[in-house]
Design a protein around this motif. Structure first.
Motif, PDB file in Angstrom:
ATOM      1  N   PHE A  78       0.785  -1.278   0.146  1.00 45.03           N
ATOM      2  CA  PHE A  78      -0.064  -0.241   0.196  1.00 45.03           C
ATOM      3  C   PHE A  78       0.760   1.161   0.050  1.00 45.03           C
ATOM      4  O   PHE A  78       0.652   2.274  -0.880  1.00 45.03           O
ATOM      5  N   ASP A  79       1.765   1.255   0.835  1.00 41.69           N
ATOM      6  CA  ASP A  79       2.879   2.511   0.644  1.00 41.69           C
ATOM      7  C   ASP A  79       3.683   2.652  -0.265  1.00 41.69           C
ATOM      8  O   ASP A  79       3.933   3.710  -0.638  1.00 41.69           O
ATOM      9  N   ASN A  80       3.999   1.388  -0.849  1.00 45.75           N
ATOM     10  CA  ASN A  80       5.184   1.358  -1.969  1.00 45.75           C
ATOM     11  C   ASN A  80       4.598   0.693  -3.002  1.00 45.75           C
ATOM     12  O   ASN A  80       5.171  -0.460  -3.393  1.00 45.75           O
ATOM     13  N   PHE A 105      -6.079  -0.977  -4.630  1.00 48.73           N
ATOM     14  CA  PHE A 105      -6.582  -0.172  -3.508  1.00 48.73           C
ATOM     15  C   PHE A 105      -7.667   0.567  -3.349  1.00 48.73           C
ATOM     16  O   PHE A 105      -8.233   1.067  -2.445  1.00 48.73           O
ATOM     17  N   GLY A 106      -8.080   0.955  -4.774  1.00 48.91           N
ATOM     18  CA  GLY A 106      -9.154   1.868  -4.793  1.00 48.91           C
ATOM     19  C   GLY A 106      -8.783   3.125  -5.676  1.00 48.91           C
ATOM     20  O   GLY A 106      -7.914   3.207  -6.200  1.00 48.91           O
ATOM     21  N   TYR A 136      -3.279   8.407  -2.475  1.00 47.44           N
ATOM     22  CA  TYR A 136      -4.656   8.093  -2.151  1.00 47.44           C
ATOM     23  C   TYR A 136      -5.204   9.447  -1.685  1.00 47.44           C
ATOM     24  O   TYR A 136      -4.844   9.914  -1.029  1.00 47.44           O
ATOM     25  N   PRO A 137      -6.603   9.605  -2.193  1.00 42.74           N
ATOM     26  CA  PRO A 137      -7.355  10.911  -1.593  1.00 42.74           C
ATOM     27  C   PRO A 137      -7.315  10.724  -0.130  1.00 42.74           C
ATOM     28  O   PRO A 137      -7.300  12.129   0.399  1.00 42.74           O
ATOM     29  N   TYR A 169     -10.401  13.403   0.079  1.00 44.65           N
ATOM     30  CA  TYR A 169     -11.531  13.180   0.906  1.00 44.65           C
ATOM     31  C   TYR A 169     -11.547  14.112   2.022  1.00 44.65           C
ATOM     32  O   TYR A 169     -10.611  14.699   2.405  1.00 44.65           O
ATOM     33  N   SER A 170     -12.647  14.546   2.614  1.00 48.93           N
ATOM     34  CA  SER A 170     -12.606  15.448   3.454  1.00 48.93           C
ATOM     35  C   SER A 170     -13.841  15.314   4.430  1.00 48.93           C
ATOM     36  O   SER A 170     -14.710  14.755   4.176  1.00 48.93           O
TER      37      SER A 170
END
Length: 311
Positions: free
Chosen positions: A224-226, A236-237, A258-259, A297-298
């Motif tokens: 996920f990170d790399n 992952f979306g 990622y958002p 995303y907020s």
């Protein structure tokens, strides 16, 4: 080491090999996901591991012994491995409880009944014990097949897209009970999915395939990170992808963000909000900064000019 795949070569046709010199190792007691888009080879690899297909060269070693395909095994599979494919192979004229107890001994019927009831609870089908499979939905039949596979406490359980036929609420219930049960009973689990979010919180290892190629094999956190490339990141979306010029503009070391890793702040990069939509536990926003559209995303609905930073 529970399972080893060494220099595996497999092809559906001579001119189009799917796996070439594939090497993988899986430790016992782990939950492992095969991830990738449809057609990447996930289901084929599971069929090879279980012995439903013959391979041209290489070897698959399960629990210290070489496995073989249908050319060598009249009855496919290994005694301590269970495989639930997308066709569930249930006994049509036996009840759900009878299907789940198919592999259990009849010597102690009270113990057998207790085990069946426990497994029906794991898959959320207790009230369907006396129903015939034909009267169940596809998702319910799938859960019966999983319970039946668990009944013998295999060393390795292999599941092909086990949540594909389930609605969201049932999916949440099953995955938590299933992963808890396999961990408690030290059952190794290999699961294929093209929706990695379905299983991510429970994974020990993630294997990413793309058109038969092994792209990445590591812990889910590391991948996920790399992510190795854009293909992996998108598993992952939703994700923002930046080319070299855009990375320099935004002072980024990575090509994907990622958002959820874009944080609205009082200062930072200035952006104009194009869209802001309610998405449940967050707002989905599209903003433009430096001529680049970015999804953010907020916690609150955004409008006008905002500022953001990358976490």
């Amino acid at each position: 080491m529970l399972l080893e795949i060494n220099n595996l070569y497999f092809s559906y046709s001579e001119d189009r090999p799917l796996f070439q010199n594939l090497n993988l190792k899986f430790d016992a007691g782990k939950i492992i996901a095969l991830a990738g888009e449809s057609g990447c080879g996930k289901s084929t690899l599971l069929s090879l591991i279980y012995g439903l297909l013959n391979w041209e060269s290489g070897e698959i070693i399960f629990d210290g012994k070489k496995t073989f395909g249908p050319k060598a095994n009249l009855v496919p599979g290994e005694p301590e491995m269970k495989y639930v494919a997308q066709n569930f192979d249930l006994m049509p004229y036996a009840t759900v409880a009878e299907n789940v107890g198919k592999f259990l001994s009849n010597i102690n019927l009270a113990k057998k009944k207790e085990t069946v009831n426990e497994l029906l609870e794991v898959v959320g089908l207790t009230e369907f014990a006396n129903i015939l499979p034909k009267n169940l939905s596809g998702g319910q039949q799938q859960r019966v097949a999983i319970a039946r596979a668990l009944s013998v406490l295999p060393k390795l359980l292999v599941l092909d897209e086990p949540f594909s036929n389930l609605d969201f609420s049932r999916k949440i219930e099953l995955r938590e009970r299933l992963f808890k049960y396999v961990k408690q009973n030290n059952i190794s689990l290999i699961i294929s999915t093209h929706e990695i979010q379905d299983v991510l919180p429970w994974l020990d290892q993630m294997v990413v395939l793309q058109k038969g190629r092994l792209i990445q094999n590591d812990s889910p956190e590391e991948i996920f990170d790399n992510p190795y490339n854009e293909y992996v990141a998108k598993l992952f979306g939703e994700v923002n992808i930046f080319n070299e010029t855009e990375r320099r503009d935004f002072q980024l070391q990575r090509f994907s963000v990622y958002p959820g890793s874009v944080k609205i702040s009082e200062n930072g990069f200035e952006a104009e909000v194009i869209e802001s939509r309610f998405a449940g536990s967050f707002y989905w926003n599209k903003v433009v900064a430096k001529n680049k559209e970015i999804v953010v995303y907020s916690d609150n609905k955004l409008a006008g000019t905002v500022y953001f930073n990358f976490k």
